[in-house]
Write an enzyme that holds these catalytic residues in place. Structure first.
Site, short mmCIF file in Angstrom:
data_model
loop_
_atom_site.label_atom_id
_atom_site.label_comp_id
_atom_site.label_asym_id
_atom_site.label_seq_id
_atom_site.Cartn_x
_atom_site.Cartn_y
_atom_site.Cartn_z
N ASN A 24 7.65 -5.22 -6.02
CA ASN A 24 8.66 -5.66 -5.05
C ASN A 24 8.14 -6.94 -4.41
OD1 ASN A 24 10.46 -6.02 -2.96
ND2 ASN A 24 9.88 -4.16 -1.84
N TRP A 25 8.68 -8.06 -4.87
CA TRP A 25 8.15 -9.36 -4.40
C TRP A 25 8.61 -9.70 -2.99
CZ3 TRP A 25 8.94 -12.93 -9.35
CH2 TRP A 25 8.13 -12.44 -10.39
N LYS A 26 9.58 -8.96 -2.48
CA LYS A 26 10.11 -9.21 -1.13
C LYS A 26 10.53 -10.68 -1.00
CE LYS A 26 7.55 -5.26 0.51
NZ LYS A 26 6.89 -4.56 1.60
N HIS A 69 15.33 0.48 0.95
CA HIS A 69 13.95 0.13 1.32
C HIS A 69 13.82 0.20 2.84
CE1 HIS A 69 10.29 -2.08 2.04
NE2 HIS A 69 9.95 -1.78 0.80
N GLU A 71 12.38 -1.61 4.96
CA GLU A 71 12.61 -2.88 5.68
C GLU A 71 14.10 -3.14 5.84
OE1 GLU A 71 10.05 -5.24 3.20
OE2 GLU A 71 8.33 -4.17 4.02
N GLU A 114 8.07 6.24 0.10
CA GLU A 114 7.29 5.21 0.78
C GLU A 114 7.15 5.55 2.25
OE1 GLU A 114 7.39 1.24 -1.43
OE2 GLU A 114 9.19 1.30 -0.23
N GLY A 119 2.61 -2.15 3.75
CA GLY A 119 2.08 -3.42 4.21
C GLY A 119 1.03 -3.30 5.31
N SER A 179 1.01 0.25 0.39
CA SER A 179 -0.37 -0.20 0.25
C SER A 179 -1.06 0.34 -1.01
CB SER A 179 -1.18 0.12 1.51
OG SER A 179 -0.63 -0.56 2.62
N GLY A 189 4.23 -3.57 -3.32
CA GLY A 189 4.61 -4.78 -2.59
C GLY A 189 3.55 -5.85 -2.73
N GLY A 190 2.69 -5.95 -1.73
CA GLY A 190 1.69 -7.02 -1.66
C GLY A 190 0.91 -7.22 -2.95
P1 PGA Z 1 3.15 -2.70 0.08
O1 PGA Z 1 4.75 -2.60 0.02
O2 PGA Z 1 2.63 -2.31 -1.28
O3 PGA Z 1 2.86 -4.13 0.42
O4 PGA Z 1 2.69 -1.75 1.14
C1 PGA Z 1 5.37 -1.56 -0.68
C2 PGA Z 1 6.86 -1.70 -0.53
O5 PGA Z 1 7.32 -2.11 0.54
O6 PGA Z 1 7.62 -1.43 -1.47
#
Ligand code: PGA
Length: 248
Positions: free
Chosen positions: A9-11, A94, A96, A166, A172, A211, A232-233
């Site tokens: 997930n590149w956000k 998600h 966010e 999640e 994050g 994470s 994500g990251g």
């Molecule tokens: P993260 O994000 O791996 O940076 O914690 C995961 C996500 O939001 O899908």
């Protein structure tokens, strides 16, 4: 036996050039076809990355999808638009989106349905906040998040869907759920689905997100109900994303 899946997930990160470079780096390191793999790319870069992933094992995904099929919905992107540019997957719900942009359980359910109407596989994200966990609300929150979708589309629709657990407190933050903490919730989700349809429960991929990194992925993926990750990251670097993929 379920096939595993790793989704990046590149956000809201990168440029056209960095998106292309990242996609090329991932494709170059795919190696054996031991698990499914996808990247959820910012909308405007989807067509460029679509060109690169053509005829490769890397699938394309979007980070959200509209809850309506078309019309006067300024700023939204429909499932048919995503299909046209080559998306196989779309994230829905998600955390966010839920916490910053007001996506509700009901709108998430509608997004899930829109994706499936275009044969896009929805990746339904569920999970509790730290406060909810501390108040022993984890399972109740997940029940509500799942029920909203099940009530709209029916359990049979989960035969063409993915669930991502999640925990919001792990996204994050560098705080990963322990292997056992994650497994406990994954097992719960699978049992919850099994109570409605055993065949679907045995088949559905349930991913862990929050994470996940090269050094903790192996332990998480070894858990019986964890079928891969939503990353994500660590998905913004081809090498670390590939390490996670190859640790399945
Ligand atoms: P993260 O994000 O791996 O940076 O914690 C995961 C996500 O939001 O899908």
């Amino acid at each position: 036996m379920r096939r595993s899946l790793v989704v990046g997930n590149w956000k809201m990160n990168g440029t056209r050039a960095s998106a292309e470079l990242l996609a090329k780096g991932i494709i170059a390191g795919l190696g054996s076809d031991h698990a499914d793999i996808a990247v959820c790319v910012p909308y405007v870069y989807l067509p460029y990355v679509a060109e690169l992933v053509k005829d490769t094992a890397l699938a394309l995904g979007a980070q959200n999808v509209a809850d309506q099929s078309s019309g006067a919905y300024t700023g939204e992107i429909s499932a048919s638009m995503l299909k046209e540019v080559g998306c196989t997957y779309a994230l829905v719900g998600h955390s966010e989106r839920r916490s910053y942009y007001g996506d509700t359980n009901e709108s998430v359910a509608a997004r899930f349905r829109q994706a499936q109407e275009q044969n896009i596989i929805p990746v339904l994200c569920v999970g509790e906040t730290l406060e909810q966990r501390e108040q022993d609300q984890t399972f109740a929150v997940i029940n509500e998040q799942l029920d909203a979708v099940i009530n709209l589309v029916g359990i049979a629709a989960f035969s063409a869907a993915v669930i991502a657990y999640e925990p919001v407190w792990a996204i994050g933050t560098g705080k990963t759920a322990s292997d056992e903490q994650a497994q406990e919730v994954h097992h719960y989700i699978r049992q919850y689905i099994a109570a409605k349809d055993q065949v679907i429960a045995d088949k559905i991929q349930i991913l862990y997100g929050g994470s996940a990194k090269p050094d903790n992925a192996k332990g998480l993926f070894a858990m019986p109900d964890i079928d891969g990750g939503l990353i994500g990251g660590a998905s913004l670097d081809a090498e670390s994303f590939l390490k996670i993929y190859h640790s399945i």
